[in-house]
Design a protein around this motif. Sequence first.
Motif, PDB file in Angstrom:
ATOM      1  N   ARG A  75     -10.900  31.287 -35.802  1.00 36.96           N
ATOM      2  CA  ARG A  75     -10.015  30.287 -36.135  1.00 36.96           C
ATOM      3  C   ARG A  75      -9.844  30.349 -37.419  1.00 36.96           C
ATOM      4  N   GLU A  76      -8.514  30.568 -38.402  1.00 39.35           N
ATOM      5  CA  GLU A  76      -8.299  30.279 -39.783  1.00 39.35           C
ATOM      6  C   GLU A  76      -8.453  29.485 -40.175  1.00 39.35           C
ATOM      7  N   VAL A  77      -9.922  29.390 -40.819  1.00 44.57           N
ATOM      8  CA  VAL A  77      -9.995  27.744 -41.700  1.00 44.57           C
ATOM      9  C   VAL A  77     -10.056  27.872 -43.023  1.00 44.57           C
ATOM     10  N   THR A  78      -8.800  27.490 -44.171  1.00 38.45           N
ATOM     11  CA  THR A  78      -9.115  27.528 -45.165  1.00 38.45           C
ATOM     12  C   THR A  78     -10.011  25.889 -45.769  1.00 38.45           C
ATOM     13  N   HIS A  79     -10.889  25.926 -46.710  1.00 35.87           N
ATOM     14  CA  HIS A  79     -11.711  25.235 -46.937  1.00 35.87           C
ATOM     15  C   HIS A  79     -11.056  25.549 -48.934  1.00 35.87           C
TER      16      HIS A  79
ATOM     17  N   LEU B  62     -17.751  21.423 -38.834  1.00 37.86           N
ATOM     18  CA  LEU B  62     -18.152  22.451 -39.110  1.00 37.86           C
ATOM     19  C   LEU B  62     -16.657  23.380 -39.058  1.00 37.86           C
ATOM     20  N   CYS B  63     -15.495  23.334 -38.203  1.00 38.67           N
ATOM     21  CA  CYS B  63     -14.308  23.576 -38.010  1.00 38.67           C
ATOM     22  C   CYS B  63     -13.654  23.815 -38.332  1.00 38.67           C
ATOM     23  N   GLY B  64     -13.393  22.466 -39.574  1.00 39.86           N
ATOM     24  CA  GLY B  64     -12.277  22.546 -41.096  1.00 39.86           C
ATOM     25  C   GLY B  64     -10.996  21.785 -40.167  1.00 39.86           C
ATOM     26  N   LEU B  65     -11.128  20.901 -38.693  1.00 37.60           N
ATOM     27  CA  LEU B  65      -9.882  20.689 -38.460  1.00 37.60           C
ATOM     28  C   LEU B  65     -10.194  18.570 -38.770  1.00 37.60           C
ATOM     29  N   SER B  66     -11.248  18.354 -39.442  1.00 38.62           N
ATOM     30  CA  SER B  66     -10.895  17.227 -39.233  1.00 38.62           C
ATOM     31  C   SER B  66     -10.193  16.421 -40.244  1.00 38.62           C
ATOM     32  N   ASP B  67      -9.394  15.360 -40.413  1.00 46.11           N
ATOM     33  CA  ASP B  67      -9.152  13.807 -40.930  1.00 46.11           C
ATOM     34  C   ASP B  67      -9.679  13.536 -41.419  1.00 46.11           C
ATOM     35  N   ASP B  68     -11.419  13.480 -41.209  1.00 49.85           N
ATOM     36  CA  ASP B  68     -12.241  12.607 -42.178  1.00 49.85           C
ATOM     37  C   ASP B  68     -13.407  13.846 -42.603  1.00 49.85           C
ATOM     38  N   TYR B  69     -12.621  14.308 -43.157  1.00 46.15           N
ATOM     39  CA  TYR B  69     -13.456  16.127 -43.329  1.00 46.15           C
ATOM     40  C   TYR B  69     -14.932  15.190 -44.651  1.00 46.15           C
TER      41      TYR B  69
ATOM     42  N   TYR C  77      -6.883  31.983 -34.325  1.00 46.97           N
ATOM     43  CA  TYR C  77      -5.328  31.084 -34.207  1.00 46.97           C
ATOM     44  C   TYR C  77      -5.220  29.813 -35.781  1.00 46.97           C
ATOM     45  N   ARG C  78      -4.656  29.373 -35.876  1.00 48.12           N
ATOM     46  CA  ARG C  78      -3.461  28.542 -37.456  1.00 48.12           C
ATOM     47  C   ARG C  78      -3.285  27.183 -36.355  1.00 48.12           C
ATOM     48  N   TYR C  79      -4.576  26.391 -37.142  1.00 45.27           N
ATOM     49  CA  TYR C  79      -3.413  24.900 -37.118  1.00 45.27           C
ATOM     50  C   TYR C  79      -3.295  23.873 -38.194  1.00 45.27           C
ATOM     51  N   GLU C  80      -2.095  23.817 -38.065  1.00 46.63           N
ATOM     52  CA  GLU C  80      -1.307  23.036 -39.158  1.00 46.63           C
ATOM     53  C   GLU C  80      -0.569  22.162 -38.610  1.00 46.63           C
TER      54      GLU C  80
END
Length: 71
Positions: A3-7, A31-38, A57-60
């Motif tokens: 999974r592509e995650v950009t921090h 740890l997944c980088g997808l949270s709206d409450d990061y 995968y990329r989630y946008e």
Amino acid sequence: MAREVTHTATGPLKLDEDDLDPEKGDVAVCLCGLSDDYPFCDGSHRVTEDEVEGIVYRYEDGERRVVSEDE
């Protein structure tokens, strides 16, 4: 599976007792980088449950897109 995650953070995030929420109970760090409450987990990782091995995968904007596939 990948999974592509950009921090965009530039340093460590320190959590203390002020970050605890009595209504939520225990603190879970994303740890997944997808949270709206990061940096806290909000369960967004559940959308990844049916990912297929060998696909990146990329989630946008709430949508999953295939970035590449192993052949």
